[in-house]
Design an enzyme around this catalytic site. Structure first.
Site, PDB file in Angstrom:
ATOM      1  N   GLU A  91      47.117  35.477  45.806  1.00  0.00           N
ATOM      2  CA  GLU A  91      47.112  36.410  44.682  1.00  0.00           C
ATOM      3  C   GLU A  91      46.314  37.667  45.000  1.00  0.00           C
ATOM      4  OE1 GLU A  91      47.394  33.281  40.927  1.00  0.00           O
ATOM      5  OE2 GLU A  91      45.485  34.244  41.391  1.00  0.00           O
ATOM      6  N   CYS A 335      41.355  34.624  39.007  1.00  0.00           N
ATOM      7  CA  CYS A 335      41.700  34.022  40.281  1.00  0.00           C
ATOM      8  C   CYS A 335      42.368  32.662  40.137  1.00  0.00           C
ATOM      9  CB  CYS A 335      40.437  33.841  41.095  1.00  0.00           C
ATOM     10  SG  CYS A 335      40.484  34.795  42.552  1.00  0.00           S
TER      11      CYS A 335
END
Length: 345
Positions: A91, A335
């Protein structure tokens, strides 16, 4: 499988050229094609001799991450899931800011997953798969820049992974991104965030560039930190503070202490006093963070009144403090959140 050229360091590229019997200046050309011009194939490196390109093709390629998923927040933040050559997913986040969105910050990942097991982090649920290569780190920033159509001004290593657990690749990547001939992000606009890996902090303090250091602290009470961040329990807070004092003395640079306020967990008066004591005698700035809503987590964010009280108390004790604005909460920008939700689907 062929080796992607953008997984190699600058010195490795120079050595490759030397081993091929090419003149030294070809190494500079190869580096510029790979990391500055970001070509998609060796055949595009038109100022390299055809015979050399053909020789490179036998063992090397150019492999870049691709956008697997992209989400856009109502506040302009964009969250990306990138797929790597081996199918792994990571990501990154692009965050525009400023009155006219003239600044663009990229939060990049340094590992596939993470081994640190921090209890408040969604990435901790998946564990560590592997380190990212130099090119996989650099490409995150360049792909976000391309998608926005706007130059990246700031980068932060606060995505998935512990940067200092992949030190060599991360340092080489941020040096490439700092290169004046490339994207030229200023060293002071490049930040790495660590859970508190003491050897990494010590090594980072000896680097010649003026990169910025952030510490994921989240509590200044040892027993709580051992539970919240079990993988750094062997690096006690007194040792962390001493290491940070040595770092600031050696670099004359302030460190940022990141503190995630969690209701009823680390936001009491005892916690505040411990943080004030930790900051005493340390050149630092406390960055209070709002807790993101993570599925399956029982924890909730502290209220704004608590944050205001903490900021005023810290400021009254000669420690600069601020509250980071939450960005991209509607697209699971924390996250590991988006990646986990996509994988579940």
């Amino acid at each position: 499988m062929k080796t992607s050229l953008n997984t190699l360091s600058r010195n490795q590229l120079l050595f490759l050229v030397k081993e091929a019997g090419q003149p030294a200046f070809r190494g500079k050309q190869l580096y510029e094609w790979v990391f500055v011009r970001q070509v998609d194939s060796i055949d595009e490196m038109t100022n390299l001799p055809k015979a050399f390109r053909q020789a490179l093709e036998e063992n090397y390629c150019i492999a870049k991450p691709s956008i697997y998923h992209r989400a856009v927040s109502k506040d302009g933040t964009r969250k990306y899931i990138f797929q790597l050559q081996d199918g792994a997913l990571i990501e990154s986040v692009g965050i525009p800011s400023g009155k006219k969105n003239e600044r663009l910050t990229v939060c990049f990942s340094t590992q596939v997953g993470c081994a640190m097991q921090c209890q408040f982090c969604a990435t901790a649920k998946e564990g560590l798969t592997r380190n990212l290569t130099i090119g996989e780190i650099v490409c995150q920033v360049l792909l976000v820049q391309e998608d926005f159509g706007q130059r990246v001004t700031n980068i932060v290593g606060m995505g998935q992974g512990e940067p200092f657990a992949n030190y060599d690749n991360v340092l080489e990547a941020i040096r490439i991104l700092n290169d004046p001939k490339g994207i030229a992000i200023g060293a002071r606009h490049i930040t790495l965030s660590t859970c508190g890996i003491l050897q990494g902090i010590q090594r980072f303090g000896t680097e010649p560039e003026q990169f910025t250091l952030a510490i994921s602290l989240h509590t200044a009470i040892q027993s709580k930190r051992d539970k919240l961040m079990p993988r750094v329990s062997g690096m006690p807070l007194p040792a962390l503070k001493k290491t940070l004092q040595e770092y600031t003395l050696a670099t004359n640079r302030r460190v940022t202490l990141e503190y995630l306020l969690i209701k009823g967990v680390n936001d009491g008066e005892e916690d505040l006093k411990a943080l004030v004591d930790f900051c005493s005698g340390l050149l630092c700035h406390v960055n209070l963070l709002p807790l993101n809503d993570i599925s399956d987590s029982p924890w909730k964010p502290s209220g704004q009144a608590v944050a205001n009280h903490w900021i005023s108390t810290l400021m009254n004790n000669d420690t600069e403090a601020s509250m980071r604005q939450s960005r991209g909460s509607d697209i699971d920008a924390a996250c590991g959140q988006l990646k986990n939700s996509i994988q579940k689907k």
